[in-house]
Design an enzyme around this catalytic site. Structure first.
Site, PDB file in Angstrom:
ATOM      1  N   ASP A 193      63.504  80.303  83.179  1.00 30.81           N
ATOM      2  CA  ASP A 193      63.331  80.189  84.645  1.00 30.81           C
ATOM      3  C   ASP A 193      63.912  78.918  85.276  1.00 30.81           C
ATOM      4  O   ASP A 193      63.323  78.364  86.213  1.00 30.81           O
ATOM      5  CB  ASP A 193      61.843  80.307  85.008  1.00 30.81           C
ATOM      6  N   LYS A 225      62.530  88.849  84.680  1.00 33.06           N
ATOM      7  CA  LYS A 225      61.196  89.203  84.181  1.00 33.06           C
ATOM      8  C   LYS A 225      60.207  89.199  85.356  1.00 33.06           C
ATOM      9  O   LYS A 225      60.180  88.245  86.140  1.00 33.06           O
ATOM     10  CB  LYS A 225      60.753  88.243  83.075  1.00 33.06           C
ATOM     11  N   CYS A 258      55.174  79.726  82.540  1.00 32.11           N
ATOM     12  CA  CYS A 258      56.056  80.733  81.943  1.00 32.11           C
ATOM     13  C   CYS A 258      56.542  80.361  80.545  1.00 32.11           C
ATOM     14  O   CYS A 258      56.778  81.250  79.717  1.00 32.11           O
ATOM     15  CB  CYS A 258      57.233  81.002  82.880  1.00 32.11           C
TER      16      CYS A 258
END
Ligand code: C5J
Length: 235
Positions: free
Chosen positions: A30, A135, A168
């Site tokens: 990310d 995702k 995450c």
């Protein structure tokens, strides 16, 4: 040393058995504009996004090392379908951000696939042949098909970088551990908006004999990677 023999990397809580020969994928979680730049989702939650910037250089160095050896690289983006059908109210309505997921900010709709804010920052942009997956959850295996892709590549070990450490990154690492991957988190290549949460996540991951995995500084990892695996230009 043969291609199959694990390379011990100095790590916490004990040496990490690094698998050479392309069996270890580098995972970059990310590193998208929505978390790292002003005007994105991270900033909409009131966070100081500059706190994440120290991870950029170490990640770039690891990407260069993996690319030089032709080893697998995975980039993830936290991103939803434009109709938000993969973003449950339990996620969309949580907290009190200035803008919610799907609303329009200075980098387009927050955390929506294909918007400028979901693109990975230019310094770490994916290259041809690398996996780049969207995702909808915090974990990289939920609703992505990534496990099957990694299995097809023969990947057994994962080196984790990216943001944020306790959200995450940690979720993805726990999911990976449950799927049988040996996981190493690179300490200076991951960051959080909350330094105390980063420290706690590192401690939790390595506790009880590496219950989720190991962690190490990038210098220790880079120094141990085999120079013999570097491909000559054009190979
Ligand atoms: C968050 C992430 N913090 N990538 N996402 O919402 O860690």
């Amino acid at each position: 040393m043969s291609d199959d023999e694990p390379i011990p990397i100095a790590a916490t809580p004990f040496p990490y058995p690094f698998a050479p020969g392309g069996r270890t994928a580098l995972v970059v979680i990310d590193m998208q504009r929505d978390f790292v730049e002003p005007g994105g989702f991270g900033a909409s939650l009131g966070n100081d996004v500059s706190l994440l910037h120290t991870a950029i250089e170490p990640i770039a160095a690891l990407l260069a090392a993996w690319r030089a050896r032709g080893w697998p690289v995975v980039h993830t983006r936290e991103a939803h379908l434009p109709d938000l059908s993969d973003c449950p109210p339990a996620k969309r309505l949580r907290g009190a951000p200035s803008l919610r997921i799907g609303e329009t900010g200075t980098m387009g709709r927050l955390l929506v696939r294909g918007e400028p804010g979901t693109s990975i920052i230019p310094a770490l942009a994916p290259q041809r042949g690398e996996l780049a997956i969207d995702k909808p959850g915090k974990g990289m295996f939920w609703a992505t098909g990534l496990h099957e892709m990694l299995q097809a590549l023969g990947v057994t070990h994962l080196v984790f970088t990216g943001v944020t450490t306790e959200v995450c990154v940690q979720t993805s690492m726990r999911e990976a551990n449950d799927r049988g991957y040996d996981c190493l988190l690179v300490e200076d290549a991951t960051e959080s908006y909350f330094p105390e949460f980063k420290a706690a996540a590192l401690a939790m991951i390595a506790a009880q004999g590496a219950i989720v995995g190991w962690h190490t500084p990038s210098a220790a990892l880079l120094a141990a990677l085999p120079a013999s695996a570097v491909k000559s230009p054009g190979a």
